[in-house]
Every structure is written in C-alpha cells, then in structure tokens.
Design a protein around this motif. Sequence first.
Motif, mmCIF file in Angstrom:
data_model
loop_
_atom_site.group_PDB
_atom_site.id
_atom_site.type_symbol
_atom_site.label_atom_id
_atom_site.label_comp_id
_atom_site.label_asym_id
_atom_site.label_seq_id
_atom_site.Cartn_x
_atom_site.Cartn_y
_atom_site.Cartn_z
ATOM 1 N N LYS A 32 3.980 2.451 3.081
ATOM 2 C CA LYS A 32 3.853 3.043 1.737
ATOM 3 C C LYS A 32 4.110 1.988 0.659
ATOM 4 N N THR A 48 3.652 -1.245 0.876
ATOM 5 C CA THR A 48 2.503 -2.166 0.793
ATOM 6 C C THR A 48 1.393 -1.541 -0.046
ATOM 7 N N MET A 49 1.147 -0.262 0.185
ATOM 8 C CA MET A 49 0.105 0.451 -0.546
ATOM 9 C C MET A 49 0.377 0.461 -2.049
#
Lengths: 171, 278
Positions: free
Chosen positions: B4, B6-7
């Motif tokens: 999450k 990284t997103m």
Amino acid sequence: MHFLVYFIFSVFLICIQTTLFPAFFRLFAQYDLLIPFVVYLTLFRSSIGVLPVILLSGCLMDLLSGGIIGIHIATYILILICFRTATVYFHFKNSILFQMVIILSVLMENIIFGMVISLQTITVNFSFYSGSVLVTQLIWAVISSPMVYFMFDYIFNRIDKLITGGLRERV
Amino acid sequence: MFSKKTMVAVGAVVLIGLYIIVFSFAYLRHSSVGDVATRTALFLVSPFQAAFSSSMHLIDDIWTHYFFLISVSKENDELKKKLAQAIRKNNGCREIELSNNRLVEFVKLKQQSPFHLEAAQVIARDPSPWYKTIIINKGTDDGITAGCPVIVPKGIVGYVLTASSRDAKVLLIIDRNSSVDALVQRTRARGLTQGVTRGLCRFEFALRKRDIKIGDNVVSSGFDGIYPKGIRMGYISKVIRRNSGLFQDVELTPYVDFTTLEEVMIILRPPSQDNMED
C-alpha cells in the motif's frame, strides 16, 4: 341538327366579339369573328343549314350593331355566293387558300362597309383611323386564319362524329 | 503485488509529475515557443478542420435544403395557393374600390341632377369597329324608351336607339350617325357635334366669325329635343379657320372615355326647357 350547332356556335362567337374582346383584347375587337366562320361554312360544309345560319347570324349582327340593317347579311351572303362558286374551280382543303379567302372576305366586308358609310355621310372620308382599322383586321386575318381553320375543322369533325356517328358532313 | 505504501508513493510521484508537466505547458503557452507550437499546430490542423467543417455544412445543407425540401415543397404549394387567393382577394378589393369610386360619382350626380336618372351597366359593345354603340342592361321594364339621353358624371354618352324589355342599345356621340346640338360655353357659339368614330367629334356649322379657342368647353344646347341644356360634352381640341367659307373646322374631344365605359345613367324623363328654367 347541324343548323342548331352552327347557330349556337355563331351566337357564341358574337358573344365573344361583343363582350370578351372589347373588355380584354381591344385590338382584336376590331376583327369580325364571324367572317372565318362564314368562310368555313361556305367552303367546307354542305348547303343544308348553312344559308339559314348565315342569314340568322348576319341578322343578329345587324341588330346588335349600330349600322344599317342588312349590311352584315349582305356581306355574308356575298361571301357565300362568291366562294361557294369558287369551290367549283378551286380545291380549298388547304390552310393557305383558306387564309387567302379570309383576307379577301375581310377586304370585301370593309369595302361594303366603307361604301355604305360613305353613302350615309355623303362625303368620302378615308382617315388614318379607317386605314388602321382595315390593317388591324387584315393582320388578325393573316395571323388567326390557319389556327381558326384547324380549330373549326377539329370542332366540327368531332361534332359530325357525335351527330352522325362517324359519317362526316362534307361538300 | 505492491504494498500500500509503494502505491501511495507512486501515486504521489505521478501527481507531482503531472503538476510539473501542466505548469510547464502553461508556462510554455505564454512563451514564444508555445506560440510557435500553437501556430504550427493550427497551420497543420486547420485546413483539415475547415474541410471537415465545410463538409459538415454541406451535409447539413443537403439535409435541410434537399431532404427537407419535400415538406418545403408542400409548404410552398400551400403558400402559393394562399398567395393566389390573396392576390385574387386583393384584386377583388381593388375592383370594389374602383367600382365604389365610380358609383359615388354616380350617386353625387343623381343627387345633384334635376332629372330622374336610372343607372345601368354596359354589357356589350358594337360588333363592328365602324359603328359605335353599346348595349346596357336596362330596358322598357325600367322605364327606358328610345330617345332617352344617356350620361355619366363626366358628360354626355349618347342616347337610347332601341329598347327591349330588359336591354337597350345606346348610340354613342362618337358614332358617325350621331348629332348633338351644342354650344361653346364661353362664347355661346352654336354648332352641331357629329361623331367621327375614332373617339372624337366634329363641331360642324360653327360660323367663322364666332370666337372659338382650343380648350373651350362645349355643352348641349337643348335644341335637339333629346339632350337637356347645359350637359358637358367635351372640349375644343382643334380649330381651323380658313380664309374663305362660312364655317370653321372645329374638332371636339369628348370628356367621356368611351373605351372604359362600364356604368351609365339614363335620363328617364327629361324636363322641358320651361321646367329647366324654373
């Protein structure tokens, strides 16, 4: 029967000449519409009914006109005598000859009228008006006579077919 | 596959990148480079846009002016009918107006005239050009008899030649057979007017010593026993006074236009001269 048809047709022509043409085509009003009709009857119709019709229509014209009684009758009878005699020598089944006869008849009528008027007014007076009336009548005679020839031929052939059931009444 | 965090980080980078790009282009638009780029783009694209646009207009034109013409044609037919009706109605109104004007003149004449008048319509004219008569739609049933004078507000028309029960024939004053005893109104010079067919009259037997000038009014004298005294006839249009001879040559132009005559008045009981003077 033919007599009745011719008479009704002549009354129709007189009505056109005295009411329609003076109101809408004043120049054409100077041309006697009965002349081509009388010539057609003289040249292409048998004697039965022609003479009484010419007498009656001439009489009608005389009564409606301001001229002396008998002037139109005399003119039409003269045309009948002259050209009926001519049919013995000439074959008139031709629109050009018909045109020539109409022109001669118009001239004949105007000469008779001119003579009568001259006798009435004592003095012979050929005015510009008289000349213009004669020329106008001759022009109309030249222009209208071929058309009139074909029209009369068509109408009376149709009427003949209606009356006699195909048998044409011819000289 | 991606966590999450990284997103979110990638999303933030993309957003920042987008901001940078947008602001850079906004800056470029106001810079000379942007201007050149816009012009170039316009130069390259606008002909196609114009062609596209004109073809759209053409299609639109075809659609509206051709396919829709079927309904337009129907509408046109209806409008033509309506126009013809309107023209006919307008012509009728114009005729009524003209007829009304003429009839008003007739009513005035009838009110002012000392004579007993009867109005009539012209229904036919002479079949021969050499004679000048008219036929009117009133006859003996209406009290018209031969010899009754016929007039219009402008002047004398003629007199009744013959009368049947419903119609009558009128001899016009321009006919060669017509004669009217007349006077020149100004000098009282007497003469006889005679028709000469071409719409004019001659004023005959006017003595050479009498003073007659072009433009003088001519009225009926009342001595012919047909026309009452003092009715207008016409004006003098030509005078030739020769060195010799008893009379002068005088031409009279009638006031009445006989070619356009549609209604006339007939004097039923012309009063005698004594009554006129009274």
